[in-house]
Design a protein around this motif. Structure first.
Motif, mmCIF file in Angstrom:
data_model
loop_
_atom_site.group_PDB
_atom_site.id
_atom_site.type_symbol
_atom_site.label_atom_id
_atom_site.label_comp_id
_atom_site.label_asym_id
_atom_site.label_seq_id
_atom_site.Cartn_x
_atom_site.Cartn_y
_atom_site.Cartn_z
ATOM 1 N N PHE A 48 0.826 -1.206 0.000
ATOM 2 C CA PHE A 48 0.000 0.000 0.000
ATOM 3 C C PHE A 48 0.864 1.262 0.000
ATOM 4 O O PHE A 48 0.498 2.270 -0.610
ATOM 5 N N ARG A 51 1.943 1.850 -3.555
ATOM 6 C CA ARG A 51 0.852 2.421 -4.343
ATOM 7 C C ARG A 51 0.639 3.897 -4.002
ATOM 8 O O ARG A 51 0.365 4.720 -4.874
ATOM 9 N N PHE A 52 0.757 4.214 -2.722
ATOM 10 C CA PHE A 52 0.595 5.598 -2.275
ATOM 11 C C PHE A 52 1.675 6.494 -2.886
ATOM 12 O O PHE A 52 1.393 7.568 -3.422
ATOM 13 N N TYR A 73 -6.995 9.050 1.806
ATOM 14 C CA TYR A 73 -7.413 7.652 1.934
ATOM 15 C C TYR A 73 -6.226 6.700 1.799
ATOM 16 O O TYR A 73 -6.049 5.775 2.606
ATOM 17 N N MET A 74 -5.393 6.907 0.781
ATOM 18 C CA MET A 74 -4.275 5.997 0.558
ATOM 19 C C MET A 74 -3.243 6.109 1.681
ATOM 20 O O MET A 74 -2.600 5.119 2.037
ATOM 21 N N SER A 77 -4.613 4.144 4.546
ATOM 22 C CA SER A 77 -4.580 2.707 4.266
ATOM 23 C C SER A 77 -3.200 2.117 4.535
ATOM 24 O O SER A 77 -3.055 0.891 4.654
ATOM 25 N N CYS A 78 -2.183 2.961 4.618
ATOM 26 C CA CYS A 78 -0.845 2.499 5.006
ATOM 27 C C CYS A 78 -0.688 2.451 6.523
ATOM 28 O O CYS A 78 0.068 1.632 7.058
ATOM 29 N N HIS A 267 -7.788 -3.714 -0.531
ATOM 30 C CA HIS A 267 -7.321 -3.702 -1.924
ATOM 31 C C HIS A 267 -8.492 -3.512 -2.890
ATOM 32 O O HIS A 267 -8.420 -2.686 -3.824
ATOM 33 N N MET A 270 -9.831 -0.001 -2.603
ATOM 34 C CA MET A 270 -8.949 0.961 -3.259
ATOM 35 C C MET A 270 -9.197 0.977 -4.769
ATOM 36 O O MET A 270 -9.234 2.054 -5.388
#
Length: 331
Positions: A48, A51-52, A73-74, A77-78, A267, A270
């Protein structure tokens, strides 16, 4: 093994209840009943985070205000898988350290719930609910929910800690009843209240989809709701280890399955949010009021201040539990 370290249906594989920080870190490379709990969130944290960073690299943060909710949000999510893996890593240092680790874990989960709510408010709200009172106050309600949920989750664990010490309720039967009540409340509050934006809005998508919401993301929202419900089931049911104690101590117990489901749900969520952001951008920019920087920053700041305040308060309360009774309970 004292009760606070013991999990239902798990008989073997426990670490020493007063492990050093070094021993806790080394346990990542030893087979205990926590090893897979740690790795099932530590590895996804790096995924994550990658991806961020990738999204950050291609986003003009200063000028692209439409992407701000996605970044929040991202980022959150980490936070929650990292906090969870740290909590499981260091929870065997002492009784109080275990409780404090999970206080922080609850705070991180609730912060992720707020991050989800911000992204849903920006990209996922069904057409029929945009510009409604519910939409206008959705993030505000999410902030209140985050603060209350963190407080109740920590409060329930404090009650469990007091019960372990013998100062929560007199008598063994009353103690056990109190433990069951608080344990059930913690589970329902953590996954029923901390992430309401996820399943609640997914049901809204089914009831009020609207034209712009009828896209490839709908299937992802449906999958996300189903996986989240499955995660809640594993977290609450203690299956399969409750049916075969000792058989799933190291691999396959409910908390490991819960971790896997939560990561899969995140996932899928997202992917749904990314699709909504892309496919509904034109419609949303015309018909929806975007969240401003003060609104987003204020929500996150309020969440952090009050949630950390809750965690500090309940952590301090742990040390007010009478020490003589604590020792007496151990013996």
């Amino acid at each position: 093994m004292t009760r606070v370290f013991h999990e239902q249906g798990i008989l073997f594989g426990y670490r020493h209840p007063q492990s050093s920080a070094t021993a806790c870190v080394l346990s990542l490379f030893q087979m205990t009943n926590e090893t897979l709990n740690i790795w099932t969130h530590l590895l996804p944290f790096w995924f994550f985070a990658w991806r961020f960073v990738t999204v950050l690299y291609v986003t003009d943060i200063q000028n692209d205000s439409y992407s701000w909710p996605l970044l929040v949000y991202m980022g959150t999510s980490c936070v929650y898988p990292l906090a969870s893996s740290c909590a499981h890593t260091f929870s065997s240092m002492s009784r109080n350290a275990r409780h404090i680790c999970y206080f922080l874990d609850y705070g991180a989960v609730n912060l992720f719930g707020l991050g989800s709510a911000i992204a849903y408010s920006a990209y996922t709200f069904p057409d029929a609910l945009v510009h409604t009172t519910f939409h206008d106050y959705y993030v505000t309600l999410a902030v209140l929910n985050t603060i209350i949920s963190t407080g109740l989750s920590c409060y329930s664990r404090l009650g469990l800690a007091a019960g372990e010490a013998g100062s929560f309720a007199p008598g063994e039967e009353l103690y056990q009843a109190g433990r069951n009540i608080f344990s059930s409340r913690r589970k329902s509050m953590l996954w029923g209240m901390a992430l309401p934006s996820q399943s609640r809005l997914s049901f809204c998508l089914f009831l009020f989809p609207g034209e712009s919401a009828q896209n490839e993301a709908t299937l992802y929202h449906q999958k996300h709701t189903a996986i989240t419900l499955l995660a809640s089931f594993f977290y609450s049911a203690h299956l399969p280890e409750r049916l075969a104690p000792g058989r799933f101590d190291y691999i396959g117990h409910s908390h490991q399955l819960f971790h896997v489901c939560v990561i899969l749900a995140t996932h899928v969520q997202m992917e749904a949010i990314l699709l909504d952001k892309t496919l509904r951008q034109e419609w949303l920019l015309v018909n929806s009021r975007p969240l401003s920087f003060p609104q987003i920053a204020g929500a996150i700041l309020l969440c952090l201040v009050f949630s950390l305040g809750n965690i500090i308060y309940f952590s301090a309360a742990l040390y007010r539990i009478p020490e003589p009774e604590l020792h007496k309970k151990e013996t």
